[in-house]
Design a protein around this motif. Structure first.
Motif, PDB file in Angstrom:
ATOM      1  N   HIS A 121      35.897   1.804  30.019  1.00  0.00           N
ATOM      2  CA  HIS A 121      35.832   1.361  31.411  1.00  0.00           C
ATOM      3  C   HIS A 121      36.586   2.327  32.303  1.00  0.00           C
ATOM      4  N   TYR A 122      36.338   2.180  33.589  1.00  0.00           N
ATOM      5  CA  TYR A 122      37.035   2.972  34.600  1.00  0.00           C
ATOM      6  C   TYR A 122      38.264   2.153  34.995  1.00  0.00           C
ATOM      7  N   ALA A 123      39.384   2.449  34.356  1.00  0.00           N
ATOM      8  CA  ALA A 123      40.582   1.611  34.445  1.00  0.00           C
ATOM      9  C   ALA A 123      41.047   1.331  35.871  1.00  0.00           C
ATOM     10  N   GLU A 124      40.969   2.314  36.738  1.00  0.00           N
ATOM     11  CA  GLU A 124      41.468   2.124  38.106  1.00  0.00           C
ATOM     12  C   GLU A 124      40.566   1.203  38.930  1.00  0.00           C
ATOM     13  N   MET A 125      39.350   0.962  38.461  1.00  0.00           N
ATOM     14  CA  MET A 125      38.395   0.195  39.267  1.00  0.00           C
ATOM     15  C   MET A 125      37.963  -1.136  38.668  1.00  0.00           C
ATOM     16  N   THR A 126      37.993  -1.282  37.378  1.00  0.00           N
ATOM     17  CA  THR A 126      37.369  -2.442  36.743  1.00  0.00           C
ATOM     18  C   THR A 126      37.923  -3.763  37.257  1.00  0.00           C
ATOM     19  N   GLU A 127      39.229  -3.942  37.248  1.00  0.00           N
ATOM     20  CA  GLU A 127      39.800  -5.213  37.715  1.00  0.00           C
ATOM     21  C   GLU A 127      39.541  -5.428  39.204  1.00  0.00           C
ATOM     22  N   LYS A 128      39.507  -4.349  39.991  1.00  0.00           N
ATOM     23  CA  LYS A 128      39.192  -4.475  41.421  1.00  0.00           C
ATOM     24  C   LYS A 128      37.766  -4.965  41.618  1.00  0.00           C
ATOM     25  N   VAL A 129      36.833  -4.430  40.840  1.00  0.00           N
ATOM     26  CA  VAL A 129      35.441  -4.870  40.928  1.00  0.00           C
ATOM     27  C   VAL A 129      35.331  -6.339  40.521  1.00  0.00           C
ATOM     28  N   LEU A 130      36.003  -6.730  39.458  1.00  0.00           N
ATOM     29  CA  LEU A 130      35.969  -8.130  39.032  1.00  0.00           C
ATOM     30  C   LEU A 130      36.569  -9.048  40.103  1.00  0.00           C
ATOM     31  N   ALA A 131      37.657  -8.628  40.724  1.00  0.00           N
ATOM     32  CA  ALA A 131      38.260  -9.423  41.806  1.00  0.00           C
ATOM     33  C   ALA A 131      37.296  -9.564  42.976  1.00  0.00           C
ATOM     34  N   ASN A 132      36.561  -8.506  43.275  1.00  0.00           N
ATOM     35  CA  ASN A 132      35.584  -8.542  44.356  1.00  0.00           C
ATOM     36  C   ASN A 132      34.431  -9.506  44.033  1.00  0.00           C
TER      37      ASN A 132
END
Length: 148
Positions: free
Chosen positions: A51-62
């Motif tokens: 995964h793209y670590a810097e983005m994955t949790e941000k995308v899930l939060a969105n």
């Protein structure tokens, strides 16, 4: 309103998550989805997820934020594993609590459908014969149409 979002290599503790989703007295509905690695026709051994670590949790939060705009939700949990995951092991957990079942069912399905298409996760299927990157399925892409 609270969310749990995790992307890591750890096993998922379904009981702990279900207990957390179940603690609010105003919630009459808890819906969960637990996805696991299945064996395909080519005898899958495992999936390896990057995964793209810097983005994955941000995308899930969105994705969760969009679900909250559409439905009245209390608690949401999205846990996705990465790394090597063997056949029959759990890969994802999506859980939603709300006052009413319609909101929980719709939101859980929405979150999973959007996650499959938008989360920056890549799967490599390992079989007895080869390793190959898994492309997006037409059925996953088609599932987005119902949410427009």
């Amino acid at each position: 309103m609270m969310d749990i979002i995790k992307v890591n290599e750890e096993s998922i503790d379904n009981n702990q998550l279900i207990n957390w989703l179940s603690t609010l007295p105003q919630d009459g509905a808890i819906v969960t989805f637990m996805g696991k690695v299945r064996c395909s026709g080519e005898q899958t051994l495992s999936l390896y997820l990057e995964h793209y670590a810097e983005m994955t949790e941000k995308v899930l939060a969105n994705i969760i934020a969009h679900a909250r705009k559409r439905w009245q939700l209390s608690r949401v949990a999205v846990i996705h594993r990465i790394g090597e995951i063997n056949v029959n092991e759990q890969i994802v957990f999506v859980g939603v609590s709300s006052a009413h079942r319609a909101d929980s069912f719709a939101a859980a399905e929405f979150i999973m459908d959007i996650l499959k298409n938008e989360a920056p996760l890549w799967k490599k299927e390992r079989t007895i014969n080869s390793d190959k990157w898994v492309e997006a399925k037409k059925t996953d892409i088609d599932a987005l149409k119902k949410w427009n």
